[in-house]
Design a protein around this motif. Structure first.
Motif, PDB file in Angstrom:
ATOM      1  N   LEU A 264      36.293  85.641  -7.284  1.00 40.33           N
ATOM      2  CA  LEU A 264      35.193  85.907  -8.202  1.00 40.33           C
ATOM      3  C   LEU A 264      33.865  85.718  -7.485  1.00 40.33           C
ATOM      4  O   LEU A 264      33.748  84.899  -6.568  1.00 40.33           O
ATOM      5  CB  LEU A 264      35.263  84.973  -9.409  1.00 40.33           C
ATOM      6  CG  LEU A 264      36.553  85.022 -10.233  1.00 40.33           C
ATOM      7  CD1 LEU A 264      36.577  83.883 -11.243  1.00 40.33           C
ATOM      8  CD2 LEU A 264      36.691  86.362 -10.937  1.00 40.33           C
ATOM      9  N   ARG A 265      32.873  86.460  -7.931  1.00 33.26           N
ATOM     10  CA  ARG A 265      31.537  86.379  -7.324  1.00 33.26           C
ATOM     11  C   ARG A 265      30.501  86.342  -8.442  1.00 33.26           C
ATOM     12  O   ARG A 265      30.418  87.271  -9.248  1.00 33.26           O
ATOM     13  CB  ARG A 265      31.286  87.577  -6.408  1.00 33.26           C
ATOM     14  CG  ARG A 265      29.976  87.535  -5.632  1.00 33.26           C
ATOM     15  CD  ARG A 265      29.987  88.647  -4.594  1.00 33.26           C
ATOM     16  NE  ARG A 265      28.838  88.603  -3.712  1.00 33.26           N
ATOM     17  CZ  ARG A 265      27.802  89.449  -3.781  1.00 33.26           C
ATOM     18  NH1 ARG A 265      27.805  90.420  -4.684  1.00 33.26           N
ATOM     19  NH2 ARG A 265      26.792  89.348  -2.940  1.00 33.26           N
ATOM     20  N   PHE A 266      29.747  85.232  -8.485  1.00 34.78           N
ATOM     21  CA  PHE A 266      28.656  85.118  -9.456  1.00 34.78           C
ATOM     22  C   PHE A 266      27.353  85.482  -8.763  1.00 34.78           C
ATOM     23  O   PHE A 266      27.041  84.958  -7.689  1.00 34.78           O
ATOM     24  CB  PHE A 266      28.571  83.697 -10.026  1.00 34.78           C
ATOM     25  CG  PHE A 266      27.468  83.523 -11.038  1.00 34.78           C
ATOM     26  CD1 PHE A 266      27.704  83.786 -12.386  1.00 34.78           C
ATOM     27  CD2 PHE A 266      26.205  83.122 -10.657  1.00 34.78           C
ATOM     28  CE1 PHE A 266      26.701  83.636 -13.319  1.00 34.78           C
ATOM     29  CE2 PHE A 266      25.190  82.968 -11.583  1.00 34.78           C
ATOM     30  CZ  PHE A 266      25.437  83.228 -12.919  1.00 34.78           C
ATOM     31  N   ILE A 267      26.597  86.391  -9.373  1.00 38.50           N
ATOM     32  CA  ILE A 267      25.307  86.826  -8.818  1.00 38.50           C
ATOM     33  C   ILE A 267      24.228  86.533  -9.843  1.00 38.50           C
ATOM     34  O   ILE A 267      24.286  87.034 -10.975  1.00 38.50           O
ATOM     35  CB  ILE A 267      25.311  88.330  -8.480  1.00 38.50           C
ATOM     36  CG1 ILE A 267      26.521  88.698  -7.629  1.00 38.50           C
ATOM     37  CG2 ILE A 267      24.034  88.722  -7.758  1.00 38.50           C
ATOM     38  CD1 ILE A 267      26.645  90.185  -7.384  1.00 38.50           C
ATOM     39  N   SER A 268      23.248  85.700  -9.474  1.00 35.65           N
ATOM     40  CA  SER A 268      22.170  85.371 -10.399  1.00 35.65           C
ATOM     41  C   SER A 268      21.120  86.470 -10.397  1.00 35.65           C
ATOM     42  O   SER A 268      21.107  87.354  -9.532  1.00 35.65           O
ATOM     43  CB  SER A 268      21.529  84.031 -10.006  1.00 35.65           C
ATOM     44  OG  SER A 268      20.727  84.191  -8.852  1.00 35.65           O
TER      45      SER A 268
ATOM     46  N   ILE B  29      34.089  82.218  -5.610  1.00 32.40           N
ATOM     47  CA  ILE B  29      35.253  81.390  -5.928  1.00 32.40           C
ATOM     48  C   ILE B  29      36.500  82.204  -5.627  1.00 32.40           C
ATOM     49  O   ILE B  29      36.759  83.216  -6.296  1.00 32.40           O
ATOM     50  CB  ILE B  29      35.251  80.954  -7.408  1.00 32.40           C
ATOM     51  CG1 ILE B  29      33.933  80.255  -7.779  1.00 32.40           C
ATOM     52  CG2 ILE B  29      36.434  80.043  -7.702  1.00 32.40           C
ATOM     53  CD1 ILE B  29      33.806  79.940  -9.250  1.00 32.40           C
ATOM     54  N   LEU B  30      37.278  81.787  -4.639  1.00 27.23           N
ATOM     55  CA  LEU B  30      38.501  82.502  -4.303  1.00 27.23           C
ATOM     56  C   LEU B  30      39.605  82.136  -5.290  1.00 27.23           C
ATOM     57  O   LEU B  30      39.709  80.992  -5.742  1.00 27.23           O
ATOM     58  CB  LEU B  30      38.934  82.157  -2.875  1.00 27.23           C
ATOM     59  CG  LEU B  30      37.949  82.535  -1.764  1.00 27.23           C
ATOM     60  CD1 LEU B  30      38.554  82.225  -0.401  1.00 27.23           C
ATOM     61  CD2 LEU B  30      37.551  84.000  -1.840  1.00 27.23           C
TER      62      LEU B  30
ATOM     63  N   GLN C 172      36.891  78.384   3.837  1.00 27.49           N
ATOM     64  CA  GLN C 172      37.553  79.347   2.976  1.00 27.49           C
ATOM     65  C   GLN C 172      37.542  80.739   3.592  1.00 27.49           C
ATOM     66  O   GLN C 172      36.696  81.063   4.435  1.00 27.49           O
ATOM     67  CB  GLN C 172      36.873  79.400   1.601  1.00 27.49           C
ATOM     68  CG  GLN C 172      36.890  78.081   0.859  1.00 27.49           C
ATOM     69  CD  GLN C 172      36.431  78.253  -0.570  1.00 27.49           C
ATOM     70  OE1 GLN C 172      37.154  78.746  -1.431  1.00 27.49           O
ATOM     71  NE2 GLN C 172      35.198  77.850  -0.826  1.00 27.49           N
ATOM     72  N   ALA C 173      38.497  81.539   3.161  1.00 26.06           N
ATOM     73  CA  ALA C 173      38.543  82.924   3.615  1.00 26.06           C
ATOM     74  C   ALA C 173      37.350  83.686   3.052  1.00 26.06           C
ATOM     75  O   ALA C 173      36.702  83.258   2.098  1.00 26.06           O
ATOM     76  CB  ALA C 173      39.852  83.572   3.181  1.00 26.06           C
ATOM     77  N   LYS C 174      37.074  84.830   3.627  1.00 23.50           N
ATOM     78  CA  LYS C 174      35.951  85.640   3.191  1.00 23.50           C
ATOM     79  C   LYS C 174      36.328  86.430   1.950  1.00 23.50           C
ATOM     80  O   LYS C 174      37.452  86.930   1.823  1.00 23.50           O
ATOM     81  CB  LYS C 174      35.531  86.589   4.312  1.00 23.50           C
ATOM     82  CG  LYS C 174      34.241  87.356   4.020  1.00 23.50           C
ATOM     83  CD  LYS C 174      33.846  88.196   5.210  1.00 23.50           C
ATOM     84  CE  LYS C 174      32.539  88.947   4.918  1.00 23.50           C
ATOM     85  NZ  LYS C 174      32.141  89.788   6.090  1.00 23.50           N
TER      86      LYS C 174
END
Length: 242
Positions: free
Chosen positions: A155-159, A167-168, A117-119
């Protein structure tokens, strides 16, 4: 004797050490001792038998290729000893090698469908849209609580432990919003992906984030008041006068 690094089992045959790759071993068992003698039996993959599910892809191809031309295969080897210590140690080491092989094969199968996947391009020049106090499913390691951020291309999930899942947008096939209705107390965002991504140690195509939305009401009339509540003190004094 086993060589953990090279993944081979070295056995004595006619006084000579002979190595066997762990890929060739179907299973290993220790039968019941007989007359103070202990046994270790190693069973190998060979033509004419149903290959178990944990047979490596490499070994399955070798059995299929060379079994047709009637090559000689070793089906089993049995060793006897008056001391259980060495056989027991060899049994445990072979079991550990087979466990590592199964995990590596399973990981290779899970990652076979992964697509590069792309960055993720993170937003740095504006306030990042964020949803806090969300729980991620599937979990990364135990219950995974954190925040979901919206960036330029994904999207970026940070715990709370600093673990991240990206998730692109281009990889999202379907996005479903599920409000809490009736007895359901969860508000859910569900993402069905075009290609699986790694979450923890496994590949997944379905990712969810949710939060609990529970309305709690308190009946102030029936709730017990504090002993230092001035309204309650005045009511008690008025009752005494009457």
């Amino acid at each position: 004797k086993t060589d953990i690094d090279r993944e081979v089992v070295i056995v004595p045959i006619n006084g000579q050490p002979v190595p066997f790759s762990i890929h060739t071993i179907k299973n290993v068992v220790m039968p019941e001792p007989d007359n103070h003698s202990f046994y270790l039996r190693i069973n190998f993959f060979a033509p004419g038998q149903t290959l178990a599910k944990d047979a490596s892809r490499r070994m399955a191809k070798l059995v299929e290729r060379f079994g047709k031309v009637k090559y000689a295969f070793v089906r089993e080897l049995t060793f006897r000893s008056l001391d259980q210590t060495n056989l027991g140690q060899a049994f445990r080491q072979i079991q550990e090698l087979r466990r590592r092989l199964r995990l590596r094969e399973q990981k290779a199968v899970e990652e076979a469908d992964l697509v590069s996947q792309a960055k993720l391009i993170r937003m740095t020049d504006a306030r990042v849209p964020r949803l806090s106090d969300l729980t991620l499913r599937p979990n990364i390691s135990g219950k995974t609580v954190g925040a979901l951020e919206s960036h330029t291309n994904g999207l970026r999930f940070i715990s709370l432990r600093g673990e991240t899942v990206e998730i692109l947008y281009a990889n999202i096939r379907l996005a479903v919003f599920q409000p809490c209705e009736g007895v359901d107390t969860k508000v859910v965002l569900h993402f069905h992906l075009r290609h699986p991504i790694m979450v923890g140690k496994k590949a997944h195509k379905d990712i969810q984030v949710y939060t609990e939305a529970v309305d709690s009401t308190v009946n102030l009339d029936s709730a017990r008041r504090s002993h230092y509540d001035p309204d309650e003190i005045m009511e008690e004094q008025q009752d005494k006068k009457t």
